[in-house]
Design a protein around this motif. Structure first.
Motif, PDB file in Angstrom:
ATOM      1  N   ALA A   1       0.804  -1.221   0.000  1.00 26.51           N
ATOM      2  CA  ALA A   1       0.000   0.000   0.000  1.00 26.51           C
ATOM      3  C   ALA A   1       0.838   1.272   0.000  1.00 26.51           C
ATOM      4  O   ALA A   1       0.608   2.172  -0.807  1.00 26.51           O
ATOM      5  N   TYR A   2       1.820   1.359   0.909  1.00 26.43           N
ATOM      6  CA  TYR A   2       2.473   2.638   1.131  1.00 26.43           C
ATOM      7  C   TYR A   2       3.325   3.077  -0.058  1.00 26.43           C
ATOM      8  O   TYR A   2       3.182   4.193  -0.570  1.00 26.43           O
TER       9      TYR A   2
ATOM     10  N   GLY B   1      -4.357  -2.109   1.192  1.00 23.48           N
ATOM     11  CA  GLY B   1      -4.093  -3.526   1.048  1.00 23.48           C
ATOM     12  C   GLY B   1      -5.361  -4.329   0.832  1.00 23.48           C
ATOM     13  O   GLY B   1      -6.479  -3.816   0.864  1.00 23.48           O
ATOM     14  N   LYS B   2      -5.165  -5.610   0.633  1.00 25.49           N
ATOM     15  CA  LYS B   2      -6.247  -6.540   0.314  1.00 25.49           C
ATOM     16  C   LYS B   2      -7.391  -6.502   1.323  1.00 25.49           C
ATOM     17  O   LYS B   2      -8.565  -6.520   0.962  1.00 25.49           O
TER      18      LYS B   2
ATOM     19  N   GLU C   1      -2.757  -7.102  -3.254  1.00 22.97           N
ATOM     20  CA  GLU C   1      -3.033  -8.343  -2.535  1.00 22.97           C
ATOM     21  C   GLU C   1      -2.061  -8.467  -1.352  1.00 22.97           C
ATOM     22  O   GLU C   1      -1.504  -7.486  -0.890  1.00 22.97           O
ATOM     23  N   TRP C   2      -1.793  -9.687  -0.886  1.00 20.02           N
ATOM     24  CA  TRP C   2      -0.977  -9.886   0.309  1.00 20.02           C
ATOM     25  C   TRP C   2       0.435 -10.309  -0.040  1.00 20.02           C
ATOM     26  O   TRP C   2       0.688 -10.985  -1.034  1.00 20.02           O
TER      27      TRP C   2
ATOM     28  N   PRO D   1       2.448  -6.919  -4.559  1.00 20.51           N
ATOM     29  CA  PRO D   1       1.436  -7.914  -4.958  1.00 20.51           C
ATOM     30  C   PRO D   1       0.253  -7.250  -5.650  1.00 20.51           C
ATOM     31  O   PRO D   1      -0.849  -7.201  -5.136  1.00 20.51           O
ATOM     32  N   GLN D   2       0.486  -6.754  -6.872  1.00 18.71           N
ATOM     33  CA  GLN D   2      -0.495  -5.925  -7.554  1.00 18.71           C
ATOM     34  C   GLN D   2      -1.762  -6.688  -7.923  1.00 18.71           C
ATOM     35  O   GLN D   2      -2.872  -6.172  -7.759  1.00 18.71           O
TER      36      GLN D   2
END
Length: 752
Positions: free
Chosen positions: A25-26, A294-295, A325-326, A367-368
């Motif tokens: 995310a960041y 995030g996911k 994703e994770w 993890p796009q």
């Protein structure tokens, strides 16, 4: 000039954030904001520490201190980490500010006034031992969706779905494991069901969202939305602005998502323009809002937050939620509470690696579109092979030649040369258009891959031209064009590598790094005659011991004797193109197990997906799992090297998926890739009977004896005990059932 709002998920102030947060995310948010600033767009990027979550309460209780002390401690830790990593926040704040408290209360009162919030008395989880109601993370139990036994009272860490406390199996207090009771308590509920028509219309227009994010939102709408509580029985958080609710606070998800709005207001106040936040939030303003999460935050940012904004009215709705994703370690989600590898946490990473190295690996790993696996060996390999050997070495060799052969000044290109002439200008313009397009559509991994492709192209051109050997105009042109490539590369990579990009610009002789509006200046060559800055390594090598220490102890040496080859018959059930590698497929193989095996295979230059789907193959099933371009491969499909192609091995007709070759079994130990590579495995052709029994096979102009009775002329695969051996054994599933190349190949070809 566009106007862009970037909201980055707020880290809980209950511990340092880890590389999963960074990659998921960041960092994508910072890359996107940096790109748009380089484009000259008007950007506001905000985030902050989530001080009020129950994770902070749980940590405080474990340490015997106040929640404020824990939140303040980790707010400082995370601020320092973001600063060291070069994050370009316009404001990084916290949810423990007066501006935030007032903004949350204003949103609540507006929703209440508009009829989207109502009081309800429902049964809440209660711990009889502690004599108090249990907020979300004080309650654990079995997830009703996936069966995970340690789901929390608000969501499941395993499947990412929201959870209602009442629906948890075997609910219990997370602090003392006492079974929870359910007792009545009055709370405020957000009436999501009343907002569903507006949300359905809004979601239906988001055709540009990532497929996984859109699918999550559509699934919740299909299931039907329900009223959801927005308050909790606890005394840490934003107070409810109504009499009689002193022992209750707003639920953390309601509190935290409003942080994007409150941070914008705080930014405006701090900048001396208290009304400036309206430029990014009024629904009539020409602004696009992007939320990088995030996911497990998809639901809150595609349903909850848009629903709240619709309920308040007059505010911008998210334009895009590019949720990732994770990130996994050994197949498990990286988590503050469950991850034992301390090196996964950013403060530890910063002790071992330069910020740009961390940013680069996190960008590659991001993890796009699917979960990805963290691999420390790959981390080191990426640093050495891509950053140091490919990019850094190109910068170093070019600038040293200019320094030594051109008196430290940018050479003048030959007469008649111009940026519109020749292949280099066309290549840079084409790459620039492609990278720009990827960034505009938030395809950040694709943008990075395209830039790295240009690093490889620049290296190829440099090596082909050999400017260290040439003289005069030829050398000047090569060096001048390579310097232009370096300027373009430093611009394209600046969103990922801000520190090293600034260093490249300094060494090229520019007074400042790429700044606002400089994106398209990648198309401009370096001015002839410009004096270089002091040249030094861009990614200096460090001793191997400087990296994170391994968590596990060293493995014992493998047993003596030849490595076992537990090869199995398999069937390809699905084929997908690897998202970040142009030569790889991701295969799902049926080998008779409960779940298919995932295998990464370099077959794209040899087979189309249609040629692979349903195909029978031979899998080396006891090969240790390997991370290949951030995907874990559970084995290797065996194939023959045949010129520029790979020719797959095939099991005989009638051999069931999962059948092992003769002499192998599920009990065979796992082997490393190096062990497999040490085994001579070659194609042979049966030529006739051997004098002492068995058969003679030709392994490329040399006879080898193998046991068994095999049909003359058959192409087979022979395992030799060592190179040059005159005896071997066939890779076979039983008498008369050899594994064979699926096409005719020359005897002696190697199997890999």
């Amino acid at each position: 000039m566009a106007r862009i709002f970037v909201g980055i998920a707020w880290p809980y102030a209950n511990g340092p954030f880890h590389i999963g947060h960074l990659a998921g995310a960041y960092l994508p948010g910072d890359m996107f904001a940096r790109y748009h600033r380089l484009r000259g767009d008007e950007v506001l990027m905000v985030s902050g520490s989530d001080m009020h979550g129950t994770p902070t309460l749980v940590t405080a209780e474990k340490e015997g201190v106040t929640p404020a002390e824990i939140a303040g401690r980790y707010d400082a830790v995370n601020r320092a980490a973001f600063e060291k990593l070069g994050f370009s926040f316009d404001l990084f704040t916290s949810t423990h500010t007066l501006v935030h408290e007032r903004t949350v209360q204003e949103v609540f009162l507006a929703l209440l006034e508009h009829g989207f919030v109502h009081r309800r008395t429902e049964e809440g989880a209660y711990c009889p031992k502690h004599r108090r109601f249990l907020p979300d993370r004080y309650l654990v139990g079995t997830c009703p969706h996936c069966g995970f036994e340690s789901a929390r009272g608000d969501e499941c860490d395993h499947c990412g779905r929201p959870v209602e406390p009442r629906k948890l199996g075997s609910p219990r207090c997370s602090l003392c494991s006492t079974p929870a009771e359910f007792r009545p308590s009055e709370h405020f509920y957000l009436e999501l069901d009343r907002l569903q028509p507006q949300l359905s219309d809004y979601i239906g227009r988001q055709k540009h969202w990532r497929a996984g994010t859109l699918r999550v939102a559509e699934n919740f709408l299909t299931e039907g939305l329900h009223p959801t509580p927005i308050t909790r029985d606890l005394e840490w958080g934003v107070p409810i602005p109504l009499d009689g609710y002193d022992s209750k606070r707003f639920y953390v998800w309601f509190d935290a998502v409003i942080g994007y709005l409150s941070a914008s207001k705080e930014w405006a106040i701090r900048s001396g323009r208290p009304e400036a936040w309206h430029r990014y939030w009024d629904d009539r303003e020409p602004v696009r809002q992007f939320y990088f999460v995030g996911k497990d935050n998809k639901f809150f940012h595609t349903i909850i937050w848009p629903g709240m904004l619709l309920g308040v009215g007059g505010l911008q709705l998210p334009y895009d939620v590019p949720a990732n994703e994770w990130l996994l370690i050994e197949g498990e989600k990286v988590s503050k509470s469950r991850t034992g590898d301390v090196n996964a946490f950013v403060p530890s990473l910063l002790e071992h690696f330069a910020p740009d190295v961390i940013r680069f690996y996190a960008a590659l790993l991001a993890p796009q579109n699917h979960d990805t696996e963290l691999d420390w060996a790959e981390f080191q390999k990426v640093r050495d092979e891509i950053l140091a050997n490919q990019y850094g070495n190109l910068v170093q060799r070019t600038l040293v030649l200019v320094r030594d052969k051109c008196s430290g000044k940018v050479p003048t290109p030959p007469e008649g040369w111009g940026p519109g002439h020749g292949a280099v200008g066309e290549r840079i313009r084409s790459a620039h258009a492609r990278i720009t397009e990827e960034y505009e559509h938030v395809r950040l991994k694709e943008a990075l891959d395209a830039a790295l492709e240009e690093v490889r192209e620049a290296n190829r051109r440099f090596h082909d031209a050999q400017p260290w050997r040439s003289e005069g105009p030829d050398r000047s042109q090569t060096l001048y064009e390579t310097l232009w490539r370096l300027k373009a590369l430093a611009t394209w990579l600046s969103p990922v590598l801000p520190f090293s990009s600034a260093e490249v610009f300094r060494m090229l002789g520019f007074p400042d790094p790429p700044g606002p509006g400089d994106w398209d200046r990648a198309l401009e060559p370096v001015p002839p005659g410009q004096t270089l800055g002091r040249v030094q390594p861009l990614f200096p090598r460090t001793a191997p011991s400087s990296g994170p220490a391994p968590v596990a102890t060293a493995l014992p040496p493998p047993p003596a004797g030849p490595p076992p080859l537990a090869a199995q018959a398999g069937v390809v059930r699905s084929v997908a193109v690897h998202p970040s590698a142009d030569k790889l497929y991701i295969l799902e193989l049926d080998i008779g197990e409960e779940h298919p095996r995932t295998v990464v295979a370099g077959l794209r230059s040899s087979y189309t997906p249609e040629q692979l789907a349903g195909r029978r193959v031979v899998l080396l099933g006891n090969l240790a799992p390997r991370t290949i371009r951030r995907m874990t491969s559970q084995g290797m499909v065996l194939a023959v090297d045949h010129g520029d192609r790979a020719v797959l091995l095939a099991p005989p007709e009638g051999v069931a998926p999962g059948t092992f070759v003769a002499g192998s079994s599920p009990a065979d130990r796992t082997i490393s890739y190096d062990e497999f590579a040490s085994i001579p495995l070659v194609v042979a052709q049966v030529t006739g009977p051997a004098p002492q029994g068995g058969r003679i096979v030709d392994v490329g102009g040399r006879p080898v004896t193998v046991p068994g009775d095999w049909t003359t002329g058959t192409l087979v695969v022979v395992r030799l005990p060592m190179s040059g051996a005159d005896v071997g054994e066939l890779l076979a599933f039983g008498p008369g059932q050899p594994a064979v190349p699926s096409e005719t190949v020359e005897p002696g070809a190697k199997v890999r």
